[in-house]
Design an enzyme around this catalytic site. Structure first.
Site, mmCIF file in Angstrom:
data_model
loop_
_atom_site.group_PDB
_atom_site.id
_atom_site.type_symbol
_atom_site.label_atom_id
_atom_site.label_comp_id
_atom_site.label_asym_id
_atom_site.label_seq_id
_atom_site.Cartn_x
_atom_site.Cartn_y
_atom_site.Cartn_z
ATOM 1 N N GLU A 146 0.892 -1.157 0.000
ATOM 2 C CA GLU A 146 0.000 0.000 0.000
ATOM 3 C C GLU A 146 0.928 1.202 0.000
ATOM 4 O OE1 GLU A 146 -1.811 3.015 0.793
ATOM 5 O OE2 GLU A 146 -2.104 2.276 2.839
ATOM 6 N N CYS A 166 -1.696 9.114 2.358
ATOM 7 C CA CYS A 166 -1.474 8.559 1.016
ATOM 8 C C CYS A 166 -2.683 8.851 0.143
ATOM 9 C CB CYS A 166 -1.160 7.075 1.085
ATOM 10 S SG CYS A 166 -2.406 6.144 1.930
HETATM 11 C C1 UN1 Z 1 -2.834 6.295 4.647
HETATM 12 O O1 UN1 Z 1 -2.717 7.491 4.422
HETATM 13 O O2 UN1 Z 1 -1.837 5.518 4.605
HETATM 14 O O3 UN1 Z 1 -8.692 6.786 3.591
HETATM 15 C C2 UN1 Z 1 -4.106 5.643 5.049
HETATM 16 C C3 UN1 Z 1 -8.017 7.422 4.411
HETATM 17 C C4 UN1 Z 1 -7.714 6.767 5.731
HETATM 18 C C5 UN1 Z 1 -6.497 5.896 5.623
HETATM 19 C C6 UN1 Z 1 -5.302 6.551 5.017
HETATM 20 N N1 UN1 Z 1 -8.852 5.964 6.123
HETATM 21 O O4 UN1 Z 1 -7.626 8.558 4.224
#
Ligand code: UN1
Length: 502
Positions: free
Chosen positions: A258, A292
């Site tokens: 991920e 992310c």
């Molecule tokens: C991340 O930034 O690694 O959808 C995860 C989202 C959060 C998870 C982000 N539930 O922004």
């Protein structure tokens, strides 16, 4: 009270007493992004200690895989309840260690609780298929079995939730865990894993079900290479994920990646601009652009471009930037000096391409902290830094003329995590979420790119790595599948009608 004392009080409230004043040479110094001060010194796991931890996790696996899945779910429920009862303490620790605003820290802890609840339900519905056999008196079925020790490598920006997505599922599936958290956030890991280990002990299991390995890249590499680790779930940069993926492939072990995102939202002429402004502000400026899933690119139909940019500039200009522990703050600090420098480098690269840059400037704060006003960067075309992920609050805005061009722009980057469209036109919404539309793992309509719920599978395509975590059937990544053919007849017919008479 100093932030270091604040950290100690959180651990006291959690009933945990890790050594936060380590004098070990090979230790990590943890600084808070709030003012750069030292929160704690955490001893790194020596190679021998890491090896011993992995041995414990493997030994526990040999017993844990025989525990019925619903009983395994009871441990995850107990863990979720402990987390719920300490929600405020854990959120505070996340804010201290990452600089995330308290509201978002609370949201992250809620995500831990949510995935535990999901996994408890899942523990009673890990299912396989029965498939019609071509042979009389034969049964063809699939059964699912645990893998072994699951190695989790996590990033600083979600120092608890990402581990929990992996841990809750991995545990009900019958695996045990070894977790290598980011060097920037070992405290969140020690706290959360401390609660998980307590839940294990309280339920008659061994705390070796989940081990934390503190260290740098070498610790991560040792985790990936260790023969007891059967799956590595890694969250972080594409460069790191590529190393993990290649190393796992060469050892024939599984990886679940991920990685980054360069997420866009398309704004169509019929869009409700109020929704766009709120959605874009949360997705681009929230978490100081350090998710992310953060929104990095806004692709706007030319007819509404000028009025949308004007509204966004007005909102970004008054976003409360500052102390993440203070009520009302919406944008906390960047994680460190490197993040600040990378952001400034991206803004100068955009300027040199002729972009109009609004904000992105340093905001008041301690000398060793890095507060910025989230930037809006107007680019006539997608180019330069806009094509890369910069882990900071920069929202590039580019006009489009034809809908098809906007979709092509959405897809014209290396990553494929999240995407969104704002429209009231059904055709545009459906096309965007069709096979001809967004090529991302997440494609939303009339909401931003971040803030996914745990019920769906989470992850993305291309350089995001292809893994899926969290909800839906992501659990299958934590198990191996066996196909079983069972003959309950008195003869031995062969498949494909082959005759082999002896
Ligand atoms: C991340 O930034 O690694 O959808 C995860 C989202 C959060 C998870 C982000 N539930 O922004």
């Amino acid at each position: 009270m100093t932030y270091a004392n604040d950290t100690t009080s959180v651990f006291q409230a959690l009933g945990l007493a890790p050594d936060l004043r380590s004098t070990a040479q090979a230790g990590l110094e943890v600084h808070t992004p709030i003012d750069g001060s030292l929160l704690a010194r955490v001893a790194a796991s020596s190679p021998a200690a890491a090896g011993a931890a992995l041995k414990r996790a493997h030994e526990q696996f040999l017993a844990w895989r025989d525990v019925p899945a619903p009983r395994r779910g009871e441990l995850v429920r107990a863990f979720g309840e402990l987390v719920r009862s300490h929600k405020g303490d854990l959120a505070r620790l996340i804010s201290l260690e990452t600089g995330k605003i308290l509201q978002e820290g609370l949201g992250e802890v809620q995500e831990v609780i949510d995935i535990c609840e999901f996994a408890v339900g899942l523990s009673r519905q890990l299912y396989g298929l029965t498939i019609a056999s071509e042979r009389p008196d034969h049964k063809l079925l699939e059964t699912w079995h645990p893998l072994g020790v699951v190695g989790v490598i996590s990033a600083f920006n979600f120092p608890m939730a990402v581990f929990a997505w992996n841990a809750a599922l991995a545990l009900v599936c019958g695996n045990t865990l070894a977790w290598k958290p980011s060097e920037k956030t070992p405290l969140s890991a020690l706290a959360l894993n401390g609660l998980l280990q307590r839940a294990a002990r309280d339920n008659g299991f061994d705390s070796g079900l989940s081990e934390v390995l503190i260290g740098d890249r070498a610790t991560g590499e040792a985790l990936v290479a260790h023969p007891h680790v059967k799956l590595v779930s890694a969250t972080g940069s594409t460069a790191m994920g590529k190393n993990v993926g290649v190393a796992c492939a060469s050892l024939f072990k599984r990886s679940l990646l991920e990685l980054g995102g360069n997420n866009a939202a398309i704004v169509c002429p019929s869009a409700d601009l109020e929704l766009v402004v709120r959605g874009a502000a949360f997705a681009a400026a929230g978490t100081a652009g350090q998710r992310c899933t953060s929104l990095r690119r806004l692709i706007v139909q030319r007819a509404i471009y000028a009025q949308l940019v004007e509204r966004l500039v007005a909102v970004f200009g008054r976003l409360p930037v500052g102390d993440p522990l203070k009520d009302g703050t919406l944008v906390g600090p960047l994680i460190d000096a490197r993040a600040f420098d990378t952001m400034q480098a991206a803004l100068s690269a955009a300027r040199s391409l002729g972009a109009t840059v609004h904000f992105g400037n340093r905001e008041p704060g301690a000398a060793a902290a890095h507060y910025v006003r989230p930037a809006i960067v107007e680019m006539e075309e997608q180019a330069g830094p806009m094509l890369h992920e910069t882990f900071a609050p920069i929202l590039y805005v580019t006009p489009y003329d034809q809908f098809e061009d906007a979709v092509a722009m959405n897809n014209a980057v290396a990553h494929g995590l999240s995407s969104a469209i704002f429209t009231r036109d059904l055709r545009e919404a459906e096309l965007f979420t069709s096979a001809r539309g967004s090529d991302c793992g997440i494609a939303n309509v009339n909401i931003g790119t971040s803030g996914a719920e745990i019920g769906g599978a989470f992850g993305g395509e291309k350089e995001t790595g292809g893994g899926r975590e969290s909800g839906s059937d992501a659990w299958k990544a934590y198990m191996r599948r066996a196909t079983n053919t069972i003959n309950y007849g008195l003869s031995l017919p062969l498949a494909q009608g082959i005759r082999f008479e002896i």
